[in-house]
Design a protein around this motif. Structure first.
Motif, short mmCIF file in Angstrom:
data_model
loop_
_atom_site.label_atom_id
_atom_site.label_comp_id
_atom_site.label_asym_id
_atom_site.label_seq_id
_atom_site.Cartn_x
_atom_site.Cartn_y
_atom_site.Cartn_z
N LEU B 11 61.59 -18.23 94.87
CA LEU B 11 61.46 -18.40 96.32
C LEU B 11 60.39 -17.46 96.87
O LEU B 11 59.54 -17.87 97.68
N ALA B 12 60.41 -16.21 96.40
CA ALA B 12 59.42 -15.24 96.87
C ALA B 12 58.02 -15.66 96.44
O ALA B 12 57.06 -15.52 97.21
N ALA B 13 57.90 -16.20 95.22
CA ALA B 13 56.57 -16.65 94.76
C ALA B 13 56.07 -17.79 95.63
O ALA B 13 54.89 -17.82 96.00
N ALA B 14 56.96 -18.73 95.99
CA ALA B 14 56.55 -19.85 96.85
C ALA B 14 56.09 -19.34 98.21
O ALA B 14 55.04 -19.75 98.73
N LEU B 15 56.85 -18.39 98.78
CA LEU B 15 56.48 -17.85 100.09
C LEU B 15 55.15 -17.12 100.02
O LEU B 15 54.32 -17.22 100.92
N PHE B 16 54.93 -16.41 98.91
CA PHE B 16 53.68 -15.67 98.74
C PHE B 16 52.50 -16.63 98.68
O PHE B 16 51.45 -16.39 99.30
N LEU B 40 54.13 -9.97 103.15
CA LEU B 40 54.97 -8.78 103.07
C LEU B 40 56.43 -9.16 102.88
O LEU B 40 57.17 -8.51 102.12
N ASN B 41 56.87 -10.25 103.55
CA ASN B 41 58.25 -10.66 103.41
C ASN B 41 58.55 -11.19 102.01
O ASN B 41 59.65 -10.99 101.50
N ALA B 42 57.56 -11.86 101.39
CA ALA B 42 57.75 -12.32 100.02
C ALA B 42 57.98 -11.14 99.09
O ALA B 42 58.90 -11.16 98.24
N VAL B 43 57.18 -10.10 99.27
CA VAL B 43 57.37 -8.90 98.44
C VAL B 43 58.75 -8.28 98.70
O VAL B 43 59.43 -7.83 97.77
N ASN B 44 59.18 -8.30 99.97
CA ASN B 44 60.50 -7.74 100.30
C ASN B 44 61.62 -8.50 99.60
O ASN B 44 62.58 -7.88 99.14
N THR B 65 62.32 -1.60 100.63
CA THR B 65 62.18 -2.66 101.63
C THR B 65 62.11 -2.08 103.02
O THR B 65 61.32 -2.55 103.86
N ILE B 66 62.91 -1.05 103.28
CA ILE B 66 62.88 -0.45 104.63
C ILE B 66 61.53 0.19 104.89
O ILE B 66 60.96 0.05 105.98
N PHE B 67 60.96 0.84 103.85
CA PHE B 67 59.62 1.42 104.04
C PHE B 67 58.60 0.32 104.31
O PHE B 67 57.72 0.47 105.17
N VAL B 68 58.71 -0.78 103.56
CA VAL B 68 57.74 -1.88 103.75
C VAL B 68 57.87 -2.45 105.16
O VAL B 68 56.86 -2.74 105.82
N ILE B 69 59.09 -2.59 105.66
CA ILE B 69 59.29 -3.11 107.02
C ILE B 69 58.65 -2.18 108.04
O ILE B 69 57.94 -2.61 108.96
N THR B 70 58.83 -0.86 107.84
CA THR B 70 58.25 0.11 108.76
C THR B 70 56.73 0.01 108.79
O THR B 70 56.11 -0.03 109.86
#
Lengths: 201, 110
Positions: B11-16, B40-44, B65-70
């Motif tokens: 799913l993450a690969a498709a979103l990426f 960024l969300n795909a990586v999360n 994930t929290i760091f990436v969101i920030t």
């Protein structure tokens, strides 16, 4: 999580179909406002996926930060640069789109074969071993991730100041002399002439 | 039917890939920023999947994930400010017209 496996699977299917379709809508739709609202749909379904992964705190943070802050910021930016312009056709654009789609499909094929071929070392511990994820996350933040935590706060401050400086209007040099009092907090700005919106034409 | 790690990774690969397609092909500068958020969300999703299936007793993936969101929030603010500044300069948000650094510089005749 105490939900049965079948229910979890059905929820996963629904969320993933929702996420992929809204993401395609973000990329492919013509109207930018529709894209911005569909982006909120993508973030909401990703937050549902986080709930399936036993991460309640990150799911809540996802909704608060992405839907509440970033999506609203993007909507504000759309309103600020609200100029419906007809893009001039560029030569070879269809060819570019087709080749990009091919490259992206190839990337997806590569990633999926890698994902399916790798023997993942799954942990034997049950995924729901942690009762309260907020406690564990807080302990990590104030013990082994303390330095990144503090650095990220400085980074947020820098980004805020930088965004304000970048988005300010241009300075007018002569206005600094004419003003009687100039403190360091006075920021003379050029008044901006209004751009006609699409309705005024 | 049990959900497995591979489903989340696919799913993450498709979103990426969708995000990359939007990043390259879109002409509206705001849509480019939206595509970056998709990436960024795909990586999360990847990080959260690894956190749940490979490291469930120390959930370090959730911290990442929290760091990436920030950082995504900071990036969105700065990126939108840049788009606003370049919109004031060139009076357009068409990515094809942002060619100030192109090696053959063509003047846009409106």
């Amino acid at each position: 999580m105490e939900i049965a496996q079948g229910v979890q699977f059905v929820v996963f299917i629904i969320l993933s179909v929702l996420m992929i379709s809204t993401a395609l809508g973000v990329v492919l739709l013509d109207n930018i406002v529709d894209s911005a609202f569909l982006l909120g749909g993508v973030f909401m379904s990703i937050s549902g996926l986080y709930l399936l992964l036993n991460a309640d705190f990150v799911a809540a943070a996802q909704i608060l930060i992405y839907v509440g802050a970033i999506n609203v910021l993007i909507l504000f930016a759309i309103m600020l640069v609200n100029k419906t312009e007809v893009f001039k056709t560029v030569k070879g654009r269809v060819l570019r789109q087709v080749s990009t789609a091919l490259v992206c499909g190839g990337l997806f094929a590569l990633l999926s074969t890698m994902v399916l071929a790798t023997p993942w070392q799954l942990s034997d511990v049950s995924p729901a071993v942690i009762d309260n994820t907020i406690l564990t996350i807080g302990q990590h933040f104030f013990s082994d991730f303390l330095l990144p935590f503090e650095v990220v706060s400085v980074l947020l401050l820098m980004a805020m100041v930088g965004a304000i400086i970048l988005a300010r209007r241009d300075l007018i040099p002569e206005s600094q002399q004419t003003e009687v009092y100039t403190t360091s907090l006075t920021l003379p700005e050029k008044p901006r002439d209004l751009i006609s919106t699409s309705n005024d034409q | 039917m049990e959900i497995q790690l591979q489903y989340f990774l696919l799913l993450a690969a498709a979103l990426f890939c969708i995000g990359i397609y939007g990043l390259v092909t879109s002409r509206n500068a705001v849509r480019v920023l939206m595509s970056i958020e998709l990436l960024l969300n795909a990586v999360n999703i990847n990080l959260m999947g690894f956190s749940n299936y490979l490291d469930p007793d120390e959930i370090k993936g959730q911290i990442f994930t929290i760091f990436v969101i920030t950082i995504a929030a900071a990036e969105a603010a700065v990126g939108l400010a840049i788009i606003l500044a370049i919109y004031r300069n060139r009076d357009t948000i068409d990515m094809e017209k942002f060619n100030l650094l192109k090696w053959y510089y063509t003047v846009n005749n409106e």
